[in-house]
Design an enzyme around this catalytic site. Structure first.
Site, PDB file in Angstrom:
ATOM      1  N   HIS A  12       0.822  -1.212   0.000  1.00  0.00           N
ATOM      2  CA  HIS A  12       0.000   0.000   0.000  1.00  0.00           C
ATOM      3  C   HIS A  12       0.865   1.276   0.000  1.00  0.00           C
ATOM      4  O   HIS A  12       0.552   2.262   0.669  1.00  0.00           O
ATOM      5  CB  HIS A  12      -1.023  -0.023   1.153  1.00  0.00           C
ATOM      6  CG  HIS A  12      -0.442  -0.069   2.540  1.00  0.00           C
ATOM      7  ND1 HIS A  12      -1.044  -0.766   3.567  1.00  0.00           N
ATOM      8  CD2 HIS A  12       0.662   0.494   3.080  1.00  0.00           C
ATOM      9  CE1 HIS A  12      -0.334  -0.610   4.667  1.00  0.00           C
ATOM     10  NE2 HIS A  12       0.706   0.153   4.400  1.00  0.00           N
ATOM     11  N   HIS A  59      -1.764   5.096   9.486  1.00  0.00           N
ATOM     12  CA  HIS A  59      -0.442   5.733   9.612  1.00  0.00           C
ATOM     13  C   HIS A  59      -0.605   7.067  10.328  1.00  0.00           C
ATOM     14  O   HIS A  59      -0.363   8.125   9.755  1.00  0.00           O
ATOM     15  CB  HIS A  59       0.188   5.916   8.242  1.00  0.00           C
ATOM     16  CG  HIS A  59       0.327   4.639   7.468  1.00  0.00           C
ATOM     17  ND1 HIS A  59      -0.730   4.002   6.838  1.00  0.00           N
ATOM     18  CD2 HIS A  59       1.412   3.853   7.217  1.00  0.00           C
ATOM     19  CE1 HIS A  59      -0.303   2.906   6.240  1.00  0.00           C
ATOM     20  NE2 HIS A  59       0.988   2.791   6.451  1.00  0.00           N
ATOM     21  N   HIS A 196      10.695  -3.372   3.492  1.00  0.00           N
ATOM     22  CA  HIS A 196      11.122  -1.980   3.373  1.00  0.00           C
ATOM     23  C   HIS A 196      11.466  -1.406   4.739  1.00  0.00           C
ATOM     24  O   HIS A 196      10.956  -1.860   5.770  1.00  0.00           O
ATOM     25  CB  HIS A 196      10.066  -1.113   2.682  1.00  0.00           C
ATOM     26  CG  HIS A 196       8.746  -0.936   3.389  1.00  0.00           C
ATOM     27  ND1 HIS A 196       7.910  -1.971   3.710  1.00  0.00           N
ATOM     28  CD2 HIS A 196       8.099   0.183   3.801  1.00  0.00           C
ATOM     29  CE1 HIS A 196       6.806  -1.508   4.285  1.00  0.00           C
ATOM     30  NE2 HIS A 196       6.897  -0.200   4.367  1.00  0.00           N
ATOM     31  N   GLU A 243       4.735  -5.023   8.603  1.00  0.00           N
ATOM     32  CA  GLU A 243       3.375  -4.915   8.029  1.00  0.00           C
ATOM     33  C   GLU A 243       2.907  -6.242   7.428  1.00  0.00           C
ATOM     34  O   GLU A 243       1.714  -6.476   7.281  1.00  0.00           O
ATOM     35  CB  GLU A 243       3.336  -3.826   6.948  1.00  0.00           C
ATOM     36  CG  GLU A 243       3.473  -2.415   7.490  1.00  0.00           C
ATOM     37  CD  GLU A 243       3.324  -1.348   6.409  1.00  0.00           C
ATOM     38  OE1 GLU A 243       3.169  -0.176   6.786  1.00  0.00           O
ATOM     39  OE2 GLU A 243       3.379  -1.669   5.202  1.00  0.00           O
TER      40      GLU A 243
HETATM   41 FE   LIG Z   1       2.104   1.156   5.659  1.00  0.00          FE
END
Ligand SMILES: [Fe+2]
Length: 318
Positions: A12, A59, A196, A243
């Site tokens: 996302h 977030h 990431h 995530e």
């Molecule tokens: Fe995220």
């Protein structure tokens, strides 16, 4: 009865949303990313789900460090796009499905998963970017093709839930959906990742080998993933790679054996590995009666032999 027909895993990445919103999808850098979702959009148009459950993380848009629910289920009638610092994304307000969401909340909480119920919630790129990737660009004044039940998971502040807890929550969600009396076709998204890290000395870390093994096991052997500890995600997939536990909620909501419909992986988009997979549950009759096709084949063979004998008798009797 409602039923989950498929699970969708999707990154996302916020920059993907910015590329859509700013008309950059045809630029060479972005084109290869969006090209990887063309088949998925076609599949989604053919599948035509009645409702989507989307597992994502907030977030610091709807929640802040003041309030961090581990699992928060959106039970509202609508979810406006959040202002993430440069105004809300130009996408339609997401329509909810309060009846099914409340049913899921009741079923899952009585199964001892302590969800937070959200009757008012804004949603950020964590949810709207995968929606764009699977549904395509939708005009702000139009409508998304189906209502959505958001499920926000804390993967922002330690401690996030374990992969095993996520997988078992998926199981409980499947049970909840299947006990809903209305005949609904449901899809479930797991979003986020893949590997990431956005800050610190290892910023920019991407581990394609880890990501691809994760996708392989998600498809064929999810039990290999459920016991991976947080520290392994952090070490192998970067701080934000955690995530990926959200994909295990999606996988837990599917059957043990699924058909992999489609997979896409590319590096990088922004500073992230982009992963995507579609896993479909097998047709219900085949799942309920796994030997049914063999029985049918045996019956057909028996029938054909009998027909051949009858034909031979008729020929002989001429
Ligand atoms: Fe995220």
């Amino acid at each position: 009865m409602a039923r989950i027909v498929a699970g969708i895993g999707s990154s996302h990445v916020p920059a993907i949303g910015a590329a859509i919103d700013n008309g950059k999808t045809e630029e060479p850098y972005w084109k290869r990313v969006f090209a990887g979702f063309e088949k998925s959009q076609e599949w989604m148009r053919e599948t035509k789900p009645d409702v989507a459950i989307i597992v994502y993380n907030d977030h610091a848009s709807a929640f802040s460090v003041d309030l961090i629910p581990t699992f928060a289920l959106g039970c509202a009638a609508e979810f406006p796009p959040a202002d993430e610092g440069w105004g809300p994304r130009p996408v339609p307000v997401v329509q909810g499905y309060p009846e099914l969401a409340s049913h899921i909340a009741q079923s899952v909480i009585l199964d001892e998963f302590d969800l937070t119920i959200c009757n008012k919630m804004e949603v950020d790129h964590g949810m709207t970017v995968p929606m764009n990737l699977l549904f395509g660009k939708v005009d702000k004044n139009s409508h998304w093709p189906c209502p959505v039940i958001p499920l926000a998971v804390n993967v922002v502040m330690y401690p996030p839930p374990t992969g095993h807890r996520c997988f078992m929550l998926g199981r409980a969600i499947r049970k909840a959906v299947e006990s809903y009396p209305e005949d609904l076709k449901v899809v479930i998204f797991g979003t986020g990742g893949l590997s990431h890290q956005i800050s610190g000395p290892r910023a920019g870390l991407i581990n394609s080998k880890w990501d691809k093994a994760f996708l392989d096991n998600l498809s064929k052997d999810p039990q290999k993933l459920v016991r991976i500890p947080h520290v392994d995600y952090m070490r192998e997939a970067g701080a934000e790679g955690i995530e990926m536990v959200m994909w295990l909620i999606m996988r837990g909501a599917l059957d043990d054996k699924v058909d992999e419909v489609y997979r896409f992986y590319t590096v990088p988009a922004s500073n992230t590995a982009v992963g995507h997979i579609i896993l479909a549950n097998r047709p219900r009759t085949a799942r309920r009666h796994p030997g049914a096709h063999k029985t049918a084949k045996r019956a057909a063979t028996k029938h054909n032999r009998a027909a051949a004998r009858a034909k031979a008798t008729i020929v002989r009797g001429r």
